[in-house]
Design a protein around this motif. Structure first.
Motif, mmCIF file in Angstrom:
data_model
loop_
_atom_site.group_PDB
_atom_site.id
_atom_site.type_symbol
_atom_site.label_atom_id
_atom_site.label_comp_id
_atom_site.label_asym_id
_atom_site.label_seq_id
_atom_site.Cartn_x
_atom_site.Cartn_y
_atom_site.Cartn_z
ATOM 1 N N ALA A 42 0.766 -1.244 0.000
ATOM 2 C CA ALA A 42 0.000 0.000 0.000
ATOM 3 C C ALA A 42 0.797 1.293 0.000
ATOM 4 C CB ALA A 42 -0.918 0.006 1.234
ATOM 5 N N SER A 43 2.134 1.231 0.026
ATOM 6 C CA SER A 43 2.898 2.473 0.204
ATOM 7 C C SER A 43 4.003 2.641 -0.837
ATOM 8 C CB SER A 43 3.501 2.486 1.619
ATOM 9 O OG SER A 43 2.512 2.324 2.602
ATOM 10 N N PRO A 44 3.677 2.618 -2.124
ATOM 11 C CA PRO A 44 4.732 2.747 -3.135
ATOM 12 C C PRO A 44 5.452 4.092 -3.084
ATOM 13 C CG PRO A 44 2.556 2.882 -4.157
ATOM 14 C CD PRO A 44 2.343 2.443 -2.738
ATOM 15 N N HIS A 45 4.708 5.181 -2.981
ATOM 16 C CA HIS A 45 5.332 6.511 -2.965
ATOM 17 C C HIS A 45 6.232 6.675 -1.748
ATOM 18 C CE1 HIS A 45 5.942 10.815 -3.095
ATOM 19 N NE2 HIS A 45 5.407 10.917 -1.893
ATOM 20 N N GLU A 46 5.747 6.243 -0.592
ATOM 21 C CA GLU A 46 6.523 6.397 0.641
ATOM 22 C C GLU A 46 7.820 5.582 0.582
ATOM 23 O OE1 GLU A 46 2.195 7.130 1.574
ATOM 24 O OE2 GLU A 46 3.345 5.681 0.394
ATOM 25 N N CYS A 47 7.739 4.373 0.031
ATOM 26 C CA CYS A 47 8.945 3.534 -0.046
ATOM 27 C C CYS A 47 9.952 4.101 -1.043
ATOM 28 C CB CYS A 47 8.553 2.102 -0.406
ATOM 29 S SG CYS A 47 7.718 1.224 0.940
ATOM 30 N N VAL A 48 9.463 4.617 -2.164
ATOM 31 C CA VAL A 48 10.366 5.265 -3.115
ATOM 32 C C VAL A 48 11.047 6.456 -2.452
ATOM 33 C CG1 VAL A 48 10.481 6.636 -5.241
ATOM 34 C CG2 VAL A 48 9.210 4.486 -5.203
ATOM 35 N N ASP A 49 10.293 7.249 -1.716
ATOM 36 C CA ASP A 49 10.854 8.407 -1.026
ATOM 37 C C ASP A 49 11.986 8.000 -0.080
ATOM 38 O OD1 ASP A 49 9.689 10.666 -2.012
ATOM 39 O OD2 ASP A 49 8.419 11.062 -0.274
ATOM 40 N N ILE A 50 11.770 6.948 0.690
ATOM 41 C CA ILE A 50 12.771 6.518 1.665
ATOM 42 C C ILE A 50 14.037 6.031 0.970
ATOM 43 C CG2 ILE A 50 13.301 4.725 3.372
ATOM 44 C CD1 ILE A 50 10.423 5.003 4.376
ATOM 45 N N VAL A 51 13.871 5.204 -0.060
ATOM 46 C CA VAL A 51 15.052 4.674 -0.752
ATOM 47 C C VAL A 51 15.802 5.794 -1.467
ATOM 48 C CG1 VAL A 51 15.863 3.085 -2.531
ATOM 49 C CG2 VAL A 51 14.046 2.376 -0.965
ATOM 50 N N ARG A 52 15.091 6.720 -2.071
ATOM 51 C CA ARG A 52 15.754 7.861 -2.712
ATOM 52 C C ARG A 52 16.540 8.665 -1.696
ATOM 53 N NH1 ARG A 52 11.896 11.368 -6.572
ATOM 54 N NH2 ARG A 52 13.908 12.358 -6.964
ATOM 55 N N ALA A 53 15.972 8.858 -0.515
ATOM 56 C CA ALA A 53 16.644 9.652 0.519
ATOM 57 C C ALA A 53 17.923 8.979 1.021
ATOM 58 C CB ALA A 53 15.685 9.899 1.687
ATOM 59 N N LEU A 54 18.004 7.651 0.916
ATOM 60 C CA LEU A 54 19.227 6.963 1.321
ATOM 61 C C LEU A 54 20.396 7.303 0.409
ATOM 62 C CD1 LEU A 54 17.856 3.375 2.118
ATOM 63 C CD2 LEU A 54 18.663 5.082 3.770
ATOM 64 N N ASP A 55 20.076 7.726 -0.831
ATOM 65 C CA ASP A 55 21.105 8.076 -1.814
ATOM 66 C C ASP A 55 22.125 6.946 -1.957
ATOM 67 O OD1 ASP A 55 22.321 9.667 -3.727
ATOM 68 O OD2 ASP A 55 23.603 10.688 -2.269
ATOM 69 N N CYS A 56 21.604 5.745 -2.126
ATOM 70 C CA CYS A 56 22.450 4.550 -2.164
ATOM 71 C C CYS A 56 22.363 3.894 -3.539
ATOM 72 C CB CYS A 56 22.015 3.563 -1.079
ATOM 73 S SG CYS A 56 20.367 2.843 -1.336
ATOM 74 N N PRO A 57 23.259 2.964 -3.858
ATOM 75 C CA PRO A 57 23.144 2.223 -5.114
ATOM 76 C C PRO A 57 21.838 1.430 -5.164
ATOM 77 C CG PRO A 57 25.323 1.935 -4.155
ATOM 78 C CD PRO A 57 24.483 2.605 -3.116
ATOM 79 N N VAL A 58 21.132 1.530 -6.292
ATOM 80 C CA VAL A 58 19.850 0.847 -6.485
ATOM 81 C C VAL A 58 19.816 0.302 -7.911
ATOM 82 C CG1 VAL A 58 17.331 1.051 -6.379
ATOM 83 C CG2 VAL A 58 18.749 2.567 -4.983
ATOM 84 N N VAL A 59 19.243 -0.890 -8.088
ATOM 85 C CA VAL A 59 18.978 -1.388 -9.433
ATOM 86 C C VAL A 59 17.470 -1.556 -9.614
ATOM 87 C CG1 VAL A 59 21.180 -2.518 -9.886
ATOM 88 C CG2 VAL A 59 19.411 -3.755 -8.634
ATOM 89 N N MET A 60 17.060 -1.621 -10.868
ATOM 90 C CA MET A 60 15.642 -1.733 -11.206
ATOM 91 C C MET A 60 15.150 -3.165 -11.064
ATOM 92 S SD MET A 60 13.823 -0.962 -14.908
ATOM 93 C CE MET A 60 14.281 0.772 -14.938
ATOM 94 N N GLY A 61 13.932 -3.312 -10.546
ATOM 95 C CA GLY A 61 13.237 -4.589 -10.540
ATOM 96 C C GLY A 61 12.112 -4.591 -11.560
#
Length: 233
Positions: A42-61
Motif C-alpha cells: 500500500a505504500s509505493p510513494h513512501e517507499c520510493v521516497d525513503i530509498v531515494r533519501a538513502l542516496d544509495c546504489p539501487v537497481v531496477m526490478g
C-alpha cells in the motif's frame, strides 16, 4: 564499513522501516537496494521516497519497470496486473521518472548487484538452482554478486562447480565466486514472514555475509494491496 543489502520491498512501508532500523542497530554504514521497491502493497510513494533519501546504489526490478511506464501489461496474472495498475495511480511522475532511470546492473566497490539474472537481466528470469546460478556466474566479473527476485534467501558458491548453500553466515573465501539472494523485505516466500536482508562486511580479514530476519508490525487495514506470493516475482 558494513553494507545492508536489501530488496523486494514491494511497497511494504512497515517492513522497510523495520529493516533500516535493524541495520542501523547492527552498525551498518552503507545501504544497497536490489529493486522491486514497489508493487503489491500500500505504500509505493513512501517507499520510493525513503530509498531515494538513502542516496544509495539501487537497481531496477520488474515491478519498478512496469509501474513506471504506461505500457500494456503482458505476462502478468490478473492479481499482479491489478496491483501494478493501482501502483501506477499512486506514484507521482517524479517517482516514475526516478524508477525509469534505474540501471539493471551495477558494480558497487568490488561487488555487483542485479535484481534478477546477470545473463539476461532485462528478461526478469529466476535463479532457483545451481544451473540458473551458473548461467549468471558466467557473466559475473566480480567475486561477489547480490540479487533478489525469488524472495527466498540463498547463496550459490562456485569453485570447481556451483553449489547451493543456505544463507546464514558465510565467510567469503578468495578465488571463489558467490551469487547471493538476500530474500525479501516486503514479501518473503520461504515460509518465514519476517523481513529478510543481508549484512555484508567487506574488510579482507573478516569478509562475510550474514542473513538477518526482522519482525515488523503488519497492519492489514493499511496494507490493502497485499497479494498472493504466487502472483509474480
Amino acid at each position: 564499513m558494513r553494507f545492508a543489502v536489501f530488496g523486494d520491498i514491494h511497497a511494504n512501508l512497515e517492513a522497510l522501516v523495520a529493516v533500516l532500523e535493524d541495520a542501523e542497530d547492527h552498525g551498518c554504514t552503507h545501504f544497497v537496494c536490489l529493486g522491486d521497491i514497489v508493487g503489491y502493497n500500500a505504500s509505493p510513494h513512501e517507499c520510493v521516497d525513503i530509498v531515494r533519501a538513502l542516496d544509495c546504489p539501487v537497481v531496477m526490478g520488474n515491478h519498478d519497470e512496469q509501474a513506471s511506464n504506461g505500457e500494456v501489461l503482458e505476462n502478468f496474472n490478473p492479481l499482479a496486473e491489478e496491483a501494478i495498475n493501482w501502483t501506477r495511480a499512486n506514484l507521482t511522475e517524479p517517482d516514475k521518472q526516478w524508477l525509469r532511470d534505474l540501471k539493471l546492473v551495477r558494480q558497487v566497490r568490488d561487488f555487483t548487484i542485479v535484481h534478477a539474472t546477470l545473463d539476461t537481466p532485462h528478461k526478469w528470469g529466476y535463479v532457483f538452482n545451481q544451473l540458473d546460478a551458473a548461467a549468471s556466474m558466467s557473466y559475473q566479473h566480480t567475486n561477489l554478486c547480490f540479487y533478489g527476485h525469488t524472495h527466498s534467501p540463498r547463496a550459490y558458491v562456485k569453485d570447481n562447480v556451483v553449489k547451493g548453500v543456505p544463507l546464514s553466515q558465510l565467510i567469503l573465501e578468495p578465488n571463489k565466486k558467490y551469487f547471493i539472494n538476500v530474500g525479501s523485505v516486503g514479501q518473503p516466500r520461504d515460509g518465514d514472514w519476517h523481513a529478510s536482508y543481508c549484512i555484508f562486511t567487506p574488510q579482507r580479514a573478516s569478509r562475510g555475509a550474514e542473513a538477518h530476519r526482522v519482525r515488523h508490525q503488519y497492519r492489514p487495514g493499511q496494507d490493502r494491496r497485499r497479494r498472493s506470493p504466487a502472483a509474480i516475482g
